[in-house]
Motif scaffolding. Structure first.
Motif, PDB file in Angstrom:
ATOM      1  N   VAL A 294      68.600  21.465  49.020  1.00 53.22           N
ATOM      2  CA  VAL A 294      69.606  20.620  48.368  1.00 53.22           C
ATOM      3  C   VAL A 294      70.326  19.740  49.387  1.00 53.22           C
ATOM      4  CG1 VAL A 294      71.768  20.656  47.058  1.00 53.22           C
ATOM      5  CG2 VAL A 294      69.907  22.215  46.454  1.00 53.22           C
ATOM      6  N   GLY A 295      70.450  20.261  50.610  1.00 52.73           N
ATOM      7  CA  GLY A 295      71.121  19.475  51.649  1.00 52.73           C
ATOM      8  C   GLY A 295      70.302  18.321  52.168  1.00 52.73           C
ATOM      9  N   THR A 296      68.980  18.365  51.948  1.00 56.44           N
ATOM     10  CA  THR A 296      68.098  17.322  52.501  1.00 56.44           C
ATOM     11  C   THR A 296      67.389  16.482  51.438  1.00 56.44           C
ATOM     12  OG1 THR A 296      66.313  18.974  52.660  1.00 56.44           O
ATOM     13  CG2 THR A 296      67.694  18.625  54.614  1.00 56.44           C
ATOM     14  N   HIS A 297      67.480  16.872  50.166  1.00 56.99           N
ATOM     15  CA  HIS A 297      66.807  16.129  49.101  1.00 56.99           C
ATOM     16  C   HIS A 297      67.760  15.884  47.935  1.00 56.99           C
ATOM     17  CE1 HIS A 297      63.526  18.057  51.358  1.00 56.99           C
ATOM     18  NE2 HIS A 297      62.747  17.076  50.922  1.00 56.99           N
ATOM     19  N   SER A 298      67.718  14.682  47.378  1.00 57.12           N
ATOM     20  CA  SER A 298      68.612  14.330  46.272  1.00 57.12           C
ATOM     21  C   SER A 298      67.977  14.582  44.907  1.00 57.12           C
ATOM     22  CB  SER A 298      68.995  12.852  46.358  1.00 57.12           C
ATOM     23  OG  SER A 298      67.831  12.030  46.328  1.00 57.12           O
ATOM     24  N   THR A 299      66.678  14.869  44.862  1.00 53.63           N
ATOM     25  CA  THR A 299      65.996  15.115  43.594  1.00 53.63           C
ATOM     26  C   THR A 299      66.425  16.446  42.985  1.00 53.63           C
ATOM     27  OG1 THR A 299      63.832  15.565  42.592  1.00 53.63           O
ATOM     28  CG2 THR A 299      64.078  16.088  44.919  1.00 53.63           C
ATOM     29  N   PRO A 300      66.497  16.521  41.651  1.00 49.55           N
ATOM     30  CA  PRO A 300      66.874  17.795  41.011  1.00 49.55           C
ATOM     31  C   PRO A 300      65.845  18.894  41.246  1.00 49.55           C
ATOM     32  CG  PRO A 300      66.159  16.177  39.374  1.00 49.55           C
ATOM     33  CD  PRO A 300      66.335  15.442  40.654  1.00 49.55           C
ATOM     34  N   TRP A 301      64.610  18.519  41.555  1.00 46.83           N
ATOM     35  CA  TRP A 301      63.570  19.517  41.809  1.00 46.83           C
ATOM     36  C   TRP A 301      63.859  20.343  43.054  1.00 46.83           C
ATOM     37  CZ3 TRP A 301      60.759  20.408  37.796  1.00 46.83           C
ATOM     38  CH2 TRP A 301      60.472  19.382  36.896  1.00 46.83           C
ATOM     39  N   ALA A 302      64.774  19.858  43.897  1.00 40.73           N
ATOM     40  CA  ALA A 302      65.116  20.600  45.117  1.00 40.73           C
ATOM     41  C   ALA A 302      65.778  21.938  44.785  1.00 40.73           C
ATOM     42  CB  ALA A 302      66.041  19.763  45.992  1.00 40.73           C
ATOM     43  N   PHE A 303      66.342  22.048  43.568  1.00 40.00           N
ATOM     44  CA  PHE A 303      67.008  23.286  43.174  1.00 40.00           C
ATOM     45  C   PHE A 303      66.018  24.338  42.655  1.00 40.00           C
ATOM     46  CE2 PHE A 303      70.282  20.062  42.894  1.00 40.00           C
ATOM     47  CZ  PHE A 303      71.418  20.701  43.357  1.00 40.00           C
ATOM     48  N   VAL A 304      64.859  23.889  42.192  1.00 39.76           N
ATOM     49  CA  VAL A 304      63.943  24.786  41.481  1.00 39.76           C
ATOM     50  C   VAL A 304      63.394  25.928  42.339  1.00 39.76           C
ATOM     51  CG1 VAL A 304      61.723  24.905  40.267  1.00 39.76           C
ATOM     52  CG2 VAL A 304      63.341  23.055  39.762  1.00 39.76           C
ATOM     53  N   PRO A 305      62.841  25.673  43.529  1.00 40.94           N
ATOM     54  CA  PRO A 305      62.277  26.795  44.305  1.00 40.94           C
ATOM     55  C   PRO A 305      63.301  27.883  44.616  1.00 40.94           C
ATOM     56  CG  PRO A 305      61.557  24.706  45.206  1.00 40.94           C
ATOM     57  CD  PRO A 305      62.627  24.387  44.222  1.00 40.94           C
ATOM     58  N   GLY A 306      64.497  27.478  45.041  1.00 43.28           N
ATOM     59  CA  GLY A 306      65.523  28.456  45.388  1.00 43.28           C
ATOM     60  C   GLY A 306      65.985  29.263  44.193  1.00 43.28           C
ATOM     61  N   LEU A 307      66.221  28.586  43.055  1.00 46.92           N
ATOM     62  CA  LEU A 307      66.659  29.294  41.853  1.00 46.92           C
ATOM     63  C   LEU A 307      65.579  30.243  41.345  1.00 46.92           C
ATOM     64  CD1 LEU A 307      68.518  26.460  39.885  1.00 46.92           C
ATOM     65  CD2 LEU A 307      69.539  28.481  40.948  1.00 46.92           C
ATOM     66  N   LEU A 308      64.316  29.851  41.470  1.00 52.45           N
ATOM     67  CA  LEU A 308      63.218  30.720  41.053  1.00 52.45           C
ATOM     68  C   LEU A 308      63.194  32.001  41.876  1.00 52.45           C
ATOM     69  CD1 LEU A 308      60.638  31.221  39.400  1.00 52.45           C
ATOM     70  CD2 LEU A 308      59.366  30.005  41.186  1.00 52.45           C
ATOM     71  N   VAL A 309      63.328  31.866  43.185  1.00 52.30           N
ATOM     72  CA  VAL A 309      63.315  33.032  44.069  1.00 52.30           C
ATOM     73  C   VAL A 309      64.547  33.911  43.831  1.00 52.30           C
ATOM     74  CG1 VAL A 309      63.319  33.811  46.478  1.00 52.30           C
ATOM     75  CG2 VAL A 309      61.941  31.843  45.814  1.00 52.30           C
ATOM     76  N   VAL A 310      65.703  33.282  43.608  1.00 52.29           N
ATOM     77  CA  VAL A 310      66.921  34.051  43.297  1.00 52.29           C
ATOM     78  C   VAL A 310      66.715  34.867  42.024  1.00 52.29           C
ATOM     79  CG1 VAL A 310      69.313  33.850  42.514  1.00 52.29           C
ATOM     80  CG2 VAL A 310      68.545  32.545  44.498  1.00 52.29           C
ATOM     81  N   GLY A 311      66.141  34.238  40.994  1.00 50.37           N
ATOM     82  CA  GLY A 311      65.881  34.950  39.749  1.00 50.37           C
ATOM     83  C   GLY A 311      64.915  36.109  39.927  1.00 50.37           C
ATOM     84  N   LEU A 312      63.865  35.888  40.706  1.00 48.82           N
ATOM     85  CA  LEU A 312      62.900  36.954  40.972  1.00 48.82           C
ATOM     86  C   LEU A 312      63.566  38.137  41.672  1.00 48.82           C
ATOM     87  CD1 LEU A 312      59.839  34.823  42.183  1.00 48.82           C
ATOM     88  CD2 LEU A 312      59.931  36.230  40.117  1.00 48.82           C
ATOM     89  N   GLY A 313      64.399  37.842  42.653  1.00 44.27           N
ATOM     90  CA  GLY A 313      65.074  38.904  43.401  1.00 44.27           C
ATOM     91  C   GLY A 313      66.032  39.699  42.544  1.00 44.27           C
ATOM     92  N   LEU A 314      66.824  39.004  41.733  1.00 45.02           N
ATOM     93  CA  LEU A 314      67.799  39.695  40.887  1.00 45.02           C
ATOM     94  C   LEU A 314      67.107  40.535  39.823  1.00 45.02           C
ATOM     95  CD1 LEU A 314      70.394  36.805  40.513  1.00 45.02           C
ATOM     96  CD2 LEU A 314      70.808  39.007  41.620  1.00 45.02           C
ATOM     97  N   GLY A 315      66.070  39.999  39.207  1.00 43.67           N
ATOM     98  CA  GLY A 315      65.352  40.755  38.191  1.00 43.67           C
ATOM     99  C   GLY A 315      64.700  42.008  38.735  1.00 43.67           C
ATOM    100  N   LEU A 316      64.343  41.955  40.015  1.00 48.65           N
ATOM    101  CA  LEU A 316      63.676  43.090  40.647  1.00 48.65           C
ATOM    102  C   LEU A 316      64.603  44.277  40.834  1.00 48.65           C
ATOM    103  CD1 LEU A 316      60.867  43.733  41.929  1.00 48.65           C
ATOM    104  CD2 LEU A 316      61.830  43.011  44.123  1.00 48.65           C
ATOM    105  N   MET A 317      65.918  44.011  41.013  1.00 46.12           N
ATOM    106  CA  MET A 317      66.804  45.113  41.409  1.00 46.12           C
ATOM    107  C   MET A 317      67.889  45.491  40.404  1.00 46.12           C
ATOM    108  SD  MET A 317      69.084  43.196  44.336  1.00 46.12           S
ATOM    109  CE  MET A 317      69.743  41.549  44.126  1.00 46.12           C
ATOM    110  N   LEU A 318      68.087  44.718  39.342  1.00 47.19           N
ATOM    111  CA  LEU A 318      69.148  45.045  38.394  1.00 47.19           C
ATOM    112  C   LEU A 318      68.933  46.406  37.731  1.00 47.19           C
ATOM    113  CD1 LEU A 318      69.807  41.616  36.612  1.00 47.19           C
ATOM    114  CD2 LEU A 318      71.344  42.831  38.162  1.00 47.19           C
ATOM    115  N   THR A 319      67.733  46.635  37.221  1.00 49.22           N
ATOM    116  CA  THR A 319      67.451  47.890  36.529  1.00 49.22           C
ATOM    117  C   THR A 319      67.496  49.114  37.450  1.00 49.22           C
ATOM    118  OG1 THR A 319      66.138  46.770  34.835  1.00 49.22           O
ATOM    119  CG2 THR A 319      65.758  49.132  35.132  1.00 49.22           C
ATOM    120  N   PRO A 320      66.871  49.065  38.645  1.00 48.39           N
ATOM    121  CA  PRO A 320      66.944  50.242  39.530  1.00 48.39           C
ATOM    122  C   PRO A 320      68.372  50.661  39.865  1.00 48.39           C
ATOM    123  CG  PRO A 320      65.229  48.771  40.289  1.00 48.39           C
ATOM    124  CD  PRO A 320      65.957  48.048  39.195  1.00 48.39           C
ATOM    125  N   SER A 321      69.268  49.703  40.067  1.00 48.45           N
ATOM    126  CA  SER A 321      70.654  50.051  40.392  1.00 48.45           C
ATOM    127  C   SER A 321      71.325  50.778  39.238  1.00 48.45           C
ATOM    128  CB  SER A 321      71.455  48.789  40.749  1.00 48.45           C
ATOM    129  OG  SER A 321      71.080  48.282  42.011  1.00 48.45           O
TER     130      SER A 321
END
Length: 471
Positions: A358-385
């Motif tokens: 996001v700091g180096t690209h103005s396109t909205p697609w710059a948010f997609v990879p990071g948000l996807l990985v954040v979602g994957l990480g959170l989904g992986l650990m919510l239930t075990p906790s």
């Protein structure tokens, strides 16, 4: 005390039982995040600013956190299914008031206070009923997985659904939508029977409820005041900490006197549960903190409308839903501790990607990879906790631990919105986005440390047993 025949019947009807419980968790989590994509619309319509809407969101999350422990205790006194219905009624009324609000004050009354109170009353019964209905390790794990996934998806999909409704109709329609969903839940929950009788004569610790709520309110209010007065922040946070110390002192004194307190100290004697509660707090801190920061940045700095902002957040929804659906398979081969460590690491990496791209690209697609990985990480650990915390105690303490668990999670949500939001709002025209996201990334790294301290577990659930749980 023997469970009624309704327990066995409900267990055999997994979908019918879980539908209203999971939907209830979904709509409450949705309410905490869908507001993020409507910040600009609401502030213009009600004549306020980003700080005003942030305050409304934080108060909503804080009311839930402050009242969740008393809500868990009230399930024993009034009954689990009855309190669920009362909570849904209060929540629905708050949604309708918020939809008609002419100004920020009425919005806070309906959304922040009434919906917050309703959530604090209805969520503990959701987790207690799940524990009582599903008694085997595998069936309970699947049930908690479904409910946790519903909560995570509600929080992640909130921006998209809220954005679609706000753009197609109005932000007010998003609250009407919540009220309609509540009506559906009430109708579905009529099938639920309370496995245990209510105990109307059970003592309720009013002083403890007031002290615990006051302590949490003072701490979060202090964080919100950071952008206004640093000394006020220190005073409020210290005062809140002292009130919580007072609360725990009264708990110990009542237990010594043989009087039932609001919260049993037995809940803090399990190392696994204590560490699990910390991981829950950090998970929701990152989830709601990231949602608020990214959504506010997209609308206020990039000028996106609600639906454009919601579409960007589809990436996190897909990631969270995907990893949640695969959580059962992961659990066959990896321990809950391993999944939580991996989830925190993945979420921290996702936030780092959000900062860099996001700091180096103005396109909205710059948010997609990071948000996807954040979602994957959170989904992986919510239930075990959740499994680690709830599974550490017998049925007799499920009311207490459910309230404490949800309180800690919602406190994380309010802290995430308060801390990241305060940093962001203070530097919207400068480096506020990068600073807020960096704090959230550090939270992920801290989560890795606490997850690594979790005690070793037994072997993962065998494939055959896991398949039986999914059937």
């Amino acid at each position: 005390m023997a469970r009624s025949d309704a327990t066995t019947e409900a267990t055999s009807r997994l979908g019918a039982v879980l539908a209203p419980l999971a939907l209830a968790q979904f709509i409450c989590s949705f309410a905490g995040s869908n507001m993020n994509v409507m910040i600009d619309s609401i502030s213009k319509d009600l004549g306020t600013d980003v700080k005003g809407v942030q305050t409304a969101i934080t108060i909503f999350l804080l009311v839930m956190a402050a009242l969740m422990i008393p809500g868990g205790k009230l399930t024993v006194k009034f009954g689990r299914t009855r309190l669920l219905t009362i909570g849904l009624t209060v929540y629905g009324a708050g949604a309708l008031i918020a939809a008609l609000s002419p100004g920020l004050g009425v919005l806070i009354l309906g959304y922040s206070l009434l919906q917050g109170i309703g959530t604090a009353l209805l969520i503990p019964p959701v987790y207690i009923l799940t524990t009582l209905y599903f008694t085997s390790v595998t069936s309970r794990a699947k049930a908690f997985g479904t409910i946790s996934a519903a909560g995570g998806v509600g929080a992640a999909a909130g921006p998209l659904i809220g954005g679609l409704i706000a753009s197609a109709i109005s932000w007010r329609a998003a609250f009407v939508f919540q009220a309609l969903v509540v009506v559906v839940i009430v109708l579905l929950s009529r099938r639920l029977k309370d496995p245990l009788p209510a105990e109307p004569g059970r003592r309720f610790d009013v002083v403890g409820a007031v002290l615990s709520a006051a302590g949490l309110v003072l701490i979060v209010t202090g964080i919100l005041a950071a952008s206004v007065n640093g000394w006020l922040t220190v005073i409020l946070v210290v005062a809140g900490a002292l009130v919580l110390v007072w609360f725990f002192a009264t708990v110990r004194a009542k237990e010594r006197a043989g009087v039932e307190p609001l919260l049993s100290t037995k809940l803090f004697r399990s190392r696994a549960s204590n560490l699990g509660l910390v991981t829950q707090n950090l998970q929701w801190l990152m989830l709601l903190g990231t949602s608020f920061t990214v959504a506010t940045y997209l609308q206020v700095v990039r000028g996106y409308d609600p639906i454009q902002t919601g579409v960007v957040f589809t990436a996190s929804t897909v990631g969270l839903l995907g990893s949640s659906l695969l959580a059962g398979r992961f659990a066959q081969h990896r321990t809950q501790k391993t999944l939580i460590i991996a989830g925190f690491a993945m979420t921290a990496i996702g936030i780092a990607i959000l900062i860099l791209l996001v700091g180096t690209h103005s396109t909205p697609w710059a948010f997609v990879p990071g948000l996807l990985v954040v979602g994957l990480g959170l989904g992986l650990m919510l239930t075990p906790s959740v499994n680690i915390v709830q599974g550490a105690f017998p049925d007799s303490l499920q009311g207490d631990i459910s309230g404490l668990s949800r309180s800690v999670s919602n406190l994380g949500s309010s802290l995430g919105t308060a801390i990241a939001g305060t940093i962001l709002v203070a530097g919207l025209s400068g480096g506020g986005y990068g600073a807020a996201m960096t704090v959230l990334m550090v939270g992920g790294l801290v989560g890795v440390v606490f997850a690594a301290l979790l005690p070793k577990e037994g072997k993962p659930v065998p494939a055959g047993e896991a398949a039986q749980a999914r059937s």
